[in-house]
Write a protein that holds these residues in place. Structure first.
Motif, PDB file in Angstrom:
ATOM      1  N   SER A 193       0.835  -1.194   0.000  1.00  0.00           N
ATOM      2  CA  SER A 193       0.000   0.000   0.000  1.00  0.00           C
ATOM      3  C   SER A 193       0.878   1.254   0.000  1.00  0.00           C
ATOM      4  N   HIS A 194       1.871   1.256   0.866  1.00  0.00           N
ATOM      5  CA  HIS A 194       2.755   2.419   0.970  1.00  0.00           C
ATOM      6  C   HIS A 194       3.609   2.557  -0.279  1.00  0.00           C
ATOM      7  N   ARG A 227       1.480   3.671  -3.275  1.00  0.00           N
ATOM      8  CA  ARG A 227       0.865   4.987  -3.184  1.00  0.00           C
ATOM      9  C   ARG A 227       1.896   6.112  -3.153  1.00  0.00           C
ATOM     10  N   THR A 228       3.108   5.807  -2.731  1.00  0.00           N
ATOM     11  CA  THR A 228       4.122   6.871  -2.689  1.00  0.00           C
ATOM     12  C   THR A 228       4.431   7.399  -4.095  1.00  0.00           C
TER      13      THR A 228
END
Lengths: 125, 532
Positions: free
Chosen positions: B301-302, B305-306
């Motif tokens: 997720s991180h 999304r970054t």
């Protein structure tokens, strides 16, 4: 006087986008920090009007940085917004209960970011 | 004899398996012995079914066939009691019996019932052709010989039953030995009376060390943090309640603690608790996999999304002309890139949502909300999209209260409204209604769009389902929206359905139970948001 926001994120690209958005669209002044520790130093010395703080950062993450800001009487009253790539409803509620002024989601719309920041902080247009 | 009683009697008789079987020496010995002791010319062992007498053994008679209706034995079986006749020629029951008035001109008869499974299935009987007074000693001989005959009658059936019980026991043992789950049973005192090999392995002790120990103290030793108040197993043992799929931690005999999922049920016998059965499995590995999966989802997720945040931000600023005004061709390309970045962002969000929902990790925060507020929240999110598509949004709501997670319920409505707008023709309307009916909250999103083919209706709530393969590209959907809606609705204890007519439109209906969570006070009249 133009309000000043400290943008704290370990990703330089995201800092650059947030700076452009807040400055060009929102008419705010932006200073940057690339880590939680750097943010603590800058907040103490520059006293920004608000801090936009990324949650997931190496070593000292956003919530820890927030706790350290709260623990220091010089920085306790500076409003903090968290910026997160995985805002779980339970986590968000917990952070808001701890006094964070708002939790904003990544990815964000740069044309909307200044409005969301201002609304969360109760800053007028 | 009543029909049902006779039916039960004949059923017991047939279960013996002796009708129509050749005579056996073991019965022959009994009649010979009885003939000798009673000093009579003829002794029979008969079985009596509905229509005939079946002679199992006889002595002193060359033609053993007897007529059912004319027989004396019939009376013994019907009355389920001994019948003693001293002189049949003067007894009104038998004086005109063919066996009395014709050959062999019987005079004395003594019959004793033979019972199996509580039913009189036949007789042991003695005849004489001269009148006789039956003595008490004769009756005792008859009773003893009948008891012997009954043992012989049931011997084969007892063998069969023992074999069946042994087979069932072997099957039970085999199931217990082969089961991968730990299985324990306790006696009425809560002490271990049975453990299978898997339970011994999981608890790291041989059966002889475990048997006889109190179950609760064995698995939750006193030095652990377990107390009666927070221990489901302890409470279930105490209150004789059933547990299904409960997570717990047990202690092995070597001291190590491991995570289990258990089911527990009291064992009832004759309306009293005779013990309990506990089935458990080690879920340590499964929990570790789930933890790793959560961690993976968090990292992915991180990590996704970054870069998406940088891309979305840069393209958004470029497309809006914040940096500089773009030539039309460049503007067009940046818009395409922006649209697809948004689509990628939605896909990532949907996958993560679905992952959390399917793992049961999405926390549903139940609060009271006005239906009109929920609908307004959802309409605000899709009004821009509807305006762009030339679709009118109509609503019919009430101020009834719905207990649920406002963000998640709005997400459901936004998803349904977004789909309805996407598949509607320009100039048509999409209608959302929300009201309470018969104690349930009912949301409906109705469009006049292209509808869903009947053969696709079943699949539309599945992941990555699209009515048309080109929809993902043309309608910008991830194919996960309805699966997410269904998961959210189920997390609220509700259901979601669709009615659709191809070419005429669809109506999606969400029904939620209108119930307040336990221990939650009724909030009283709510003020509208603008009033607060």
């Amino acid at each position: 006087m133009t309000r000043c926001v400290l943008v704290v994120d370990d990703e330089p690209d995201i800092r650059a986008v947030a700076r452009l958005s807040l400055e060009r669209v929102g008419g705010l002044r932006v200073i940057e920090a690339s880590s939680g520790m750097e943010a603590l130093d800058i907040v103490a010395s520059s006293q920004p009007d608000a801090v936009l703080l990324d949650v997931m950062m190496p070593r000292v993450d956003g919530p820890t940085t927030y706790a350290l800001l709260q623990a220091d009487p010089r920085t306790r009253d500076i409003p903090v917004l968290l910026l997160t790539a995985r805002a779980d409803a339970t986590e968000r509620e917990r952070w808001l209960a701890e006094g964070v002024r708002g939790v904003l989601a990544k990815p964000f719309d740069p044309m909307e970011l200044p409005r969301l920041v201002s609304e969360s902080l109760g800053w007028g247009p | 004899m009543t029909t049902s009683r006779e039916h039960t009697r004949v059923k017991a008789l047939r279960a013996l398996g002796l009708l129509d079987q050749p005579g056996q020496e073991r019965f022959r010995r009994i009649v010979d012995r009885a003939k000798h002791l009673l000093d009579v010319p003829v002794v029979y062992i008969n079985l009596v079914d509905e229509t005939r007498l079946w002679v199992v053994a006889c002595t002193g008679q060359t033609d053993p066939a007897l007529d059912h209706d004319a027989s004396f034995c019939h009376f013994v079986v019907v009355d389920d009691a001994p019948v003693l006749v001293g002189d049949a020629s003067t007894d009104p029951r038998f004086c005109d019996n063919p066996l009395v008035v014709g050959p062999p001109r019987l005079r004395a008869y003594a019959g004793y019932p033979l019972r199996w499974d509580g039913q009189a299935v036949g007789t042991l009987c003695a005849f004489d052709v001269v009148p006789r007074t039956w003595s008490r000693a004769d009756l005792e001989v008859l009773a003893d010989m009948s008891a012997w005959a009954e043992l012989e009658l049931g011997a084969e059936e007892v063998q069969r039953r023992l074999a069946a019980a042994e087979l069932a026991q072997r099957l039970t043992d085999s199931v217990l030995r082969s089961a991968g789950d730990g299985i324990c049973a306790t006696d009425g005192e809560g002490r271990l009376a049975l453990v299978n090999p898997a339970a011994c392995d999981l608890l790291a002790a041989p059966a002889e060390k475990l048997l006889g120990q109190p179950l609760h103290e064995l698995l939750h030793p006193q030095d652990s943090s377990c107390s009666d108040d927070d221990c489901a197993l302890g409470a279930a043992l105490r209150d004789e309640q059933m547990l299904v799929g409960v997570d717990d931690a047990f202690r092995r005999q070597d001291g190590e603690v491991f995570l289990v999922q258990l089911s527990f049920a009291p064992l009832r016998q004759d309306d009293r608790t005779a013990g309990a059965v506990l089935v458990f499995q080690d879920v340590s590995q499964r929990r570790e996999v789930e933890r790793l999966k959560d961690e993976f989802v968090s990292v992915v997720s991180h990590e996704l999304r970054t870069p998406l945040t940088s891309m979305r931000g840069s393209l958004g600023l470029l497309a809006a002309g914040v940096v500089a005004e773009l030539p039309p061709e460049v503007q067009s390309l940046v818009d395409i890139a922006l649209t697809n970045t948004d689509r990628l962002g939605r896909l990532v969000a949907d996958i993560l949502d679905l992952e959390r929902l399917s793992a049961g990790h999405m926390h549903v925060v139940r609060r009271p909300h006005r239906l009109s507020d929920l609908v307004a929240l959802a309409l605000a999110a899709v009004e821009g999209m509807a305006a762009q598509a030339g679709v009118r949004l109509e609503q019919e709501t009430s101020d009834d209260i719905c207990w649920g997670d406002a963000d998640r319920l709005a997400q459901v409505l936004v998803n349904l409204l977004g789909n309805a707008v996407r598949f509607s023709h320009s100039g048509s309307a999409v209608r959302v209604t929300a009201r309470m009916r018969e104690g349930e909250i009912r949301f409906e999103v109705c469009d006049k769009g292209r509808g869903i083919p009947p053969d696709r209706v079943e699949q539309i709530f599945e992941r990555f389902a699209q009515v048309d393969v080109s929809d993902a590209r043309e309608k910008q959907g991830s194919g996960l929206g309805l699966a997410i809606c269904q998961s959210i609705v189920h997390a609220h204890g509700g259901r979601i359905d669709v009615d659709s007519i191809l070419g005429h439109g669809s109506t999606f209906t969400v029904v939620l139970p209108q119930r307040r969570p336990r221990n939650e006070p009724w909030p009283g009249p709510l003020r509208r948001k603008e009033e607060t």
